[in-house]
Design an enzyme around this catalytic site. Sequence first.
Site, PDB file in Angstrom:
ATOM      1  CG  ASP A 178      -2.062   0.976   1.082  1.00 17.52           C
ATOM      2  OD1 ASP A 178      -3.220   0.526   0.979  1.00 17.52           O
ATOM      3  OD2 ASP A 178      -1.799   2.207   1.071  1.00 17.52           O
ATOM      4  CB  ILE A 179       0.772   4.311  -2.110  1.00 18.45           C
ATOM      5  CG1 ILE A 179       1.825   5.285  -2.595  1.00 18.45           C
ATOM      6  CG2 ILE A 179      -0.532   5.027  -1.776  1.00 18.45           C
ATOM      7  CD1 ILE A 179       1.467   5.945  -3.923  1.00 18.45           C
ATOM      8  CB  VAL A 225      -9.337   2.057  -4.698  1.00 15.15           C
ATOM      9  CG1 VAL A 225      -9.116   1.432  -6.074  1.00 15.15           C
ATOM     10  CG2 VAL A 225      -8.264   3.106  -4.412  1.00 15.15           C
ATOM     11  CG  ASN A 246     -12.369  -0.394   4.186  1.00 12.22           C
ATOM     12  OD1 ASN A 246     -12.703  -0.806   5.296  1.00 12.22           O
ATOM     13  ND2 ASN A 246     -11.189   0.164   3.962  1.00 12.22           N
ATOM     14  CG  HIS A 275      -8.811  -2.910  -2.208  1.00 13.24           C
ATOM     15  ND1 HIS A 275      -9.759  -2.154  -2.892  1.00 13.24           N
ATOM     16  CD2 HIS A 275      -8.548  -2.235  -1.068  1.00 13.24           C
ATOM     17  CE1 HIS A 275     -10.014  -1.062  -2.204  1.00 13.24           C
ATOM     18  NE2 HIS A 275      -9.308  -1.092  -1.076  1.00 13.24           N
ATOM     19  CG  HIS A 297      -6.831  -2.738   3.308  1.00 17.17           C
ATOM     20  ND1 HIS A 297      -6.051  -1.631   3.081  1.00 17.17           N
ATOM     21  CD2 HIS A 297      -8.049  -2.452   2.785  1.00 17.17           C
ATOM     22  CE1 HIS A 297      -6.761  -0.699   2.457  1.00 17.17           C
ATOM     23  NE2 HIS A 297      -7.988  -1.176   2.273  1.00 17.17           N
TER      24      HIS A 297
HETATM   25  P1  5GP Z   1      -9.726   1.579   0.535  1.00 15.87           P
HETATM   26  O1  5GP Z   1      -9.728   2.903   1.253  1.00 15.87           O
HETATM   27  O2  5GP Z   1     -10.445   1.672  -0.793  1.00 15.87           O
HETATM   28  O3  5GP Z   1     -10.154   0.409   1.354  1.00 15.87           O
HETATM   29  O4  5GP Z   1      -8.194   1.277   0.218  1.00 15.87           O
HETATM   30  C1  5GP Z   1      -7.526   1.817  -0.880  1.00 15.87           C
HETATM   31  C2  5GP Z   1      -6.047   1.725  -0.586  1.00 15.87           C
HETATM   32  O5  5GP Z   1      -5.353   1.872  -1.803  1.00 15.87           O
HETATM   33  C3  5GP Z   1      -5.545   2.800   0.369  1.00 15.87           C
HETATM   34  O6  5GP Z   1      -4.980   2.203   1.523  1.00 15.87           O
HETATM   35  C4  5GP Z   1      -4.526   3.570  -0.465  1.00 15.87           C
HETATM   36  O7  5GP Z   1      -3.415   3.981   0.285  1.00 15.87           O
HETATM   37  C5  5GP Z   1      -4.156   2.583  -1.551  1.00 15.87           C
HETATM   38  N1  5GP Z   1      -3.773   3.183  -2.792  1.00 15.87           N
HETATM   39  C6  5GP Z   1      -4.470   4.139  -3.489  1.00 15.87           C
HETATM   40  N2  5GP Z   1      -3.797   4.485  -4.608  1.00 15.87           N
HETATM   41  C7  5GP Z   1      -2.661   3.728  -4.623  1.00 15.87           C
HETATM   42  C8  5GP Z   1      -1.554   3.645  -5.542  1.00 15.87           C
HETATM   43  O8  5GP Z   1      -1.475   4.324  -6.560  1.00 15.87           O
HETATM   44  N3  5GP Z   1      -0.570   2.759  -5.221  1.00 15.87           N
HETATM   45  C9  5GP Z   1      -0.622   1.977  -4.104  1.00 15.87           C
HETATM   46  N4  5GP Z   1       0.398   1.139  -3.898  1.00 15.87           N
HETATM   47  N5  5GP Z   1      -1.647   2.035  -3.223  1.00 15.87           N
HETATM   48  C10 5GP Z   1      -2.648   2.904  -3.477  1.00 15.87           C
END
Ligand code: 5GP
Length: 114
Positions: free
Chosen positions: A30-31, A96, A87, A100, A102
């Site tokens: 994760d970024i 996103v 989520n 996915h 985590h």
């Molecule tokens: P959500 O909030 O949808 O459950 O998780 C999305 C995750 O994707 C977040 O933890 C966010 O940091 C990660 N994320 C979003 N854009 C990127 C990206 O371009 N690269 C990487 N490696 N992670 C990303």
Amino acid sequence: MTDSVFTKIQKREIPSNIIYEDEMVFAFEDINPVSPVHFLIVPKKQIPTMNDLQEQDKILLGHILLTASKIAKEKGISDDGYRLVINCNKGAGQTVFHIHCHLLGGRTFNWPPG
Ligand code: 5GP
């Protein structure tokens, strides 16, 4: 459907550290990590949310969890414990819209979650 940010990562159009890939899923760091270990396990099939799952996706879902379990063992966090989070929609913090999982580890986690 346009490519999500994760599909762009899978196609190597956006740089990331992909640590695992097979015919169904891929995984990368994760970024913006919220724990010392924070990977995302993502299906190659672009499903927007958990609400969009279909009966035919059950093998894929099992594969996501099995992959998370294997990565947790490889990364040495399985004995201490780890947390898997999916989520669903904005109210749960989804940002996103490509499902996915985590994989979070390397610290202790509170319950109930925030
Ligand atoms: P959500 O909030 O949808 O459950 O998780 C999305 C995750 O994707 C977040 O933890 C966010 O940091 C990660 N994320 C979003 N854009 C990127 C990206 O371009 N690269 C990487 N490696 N992670 C990303």
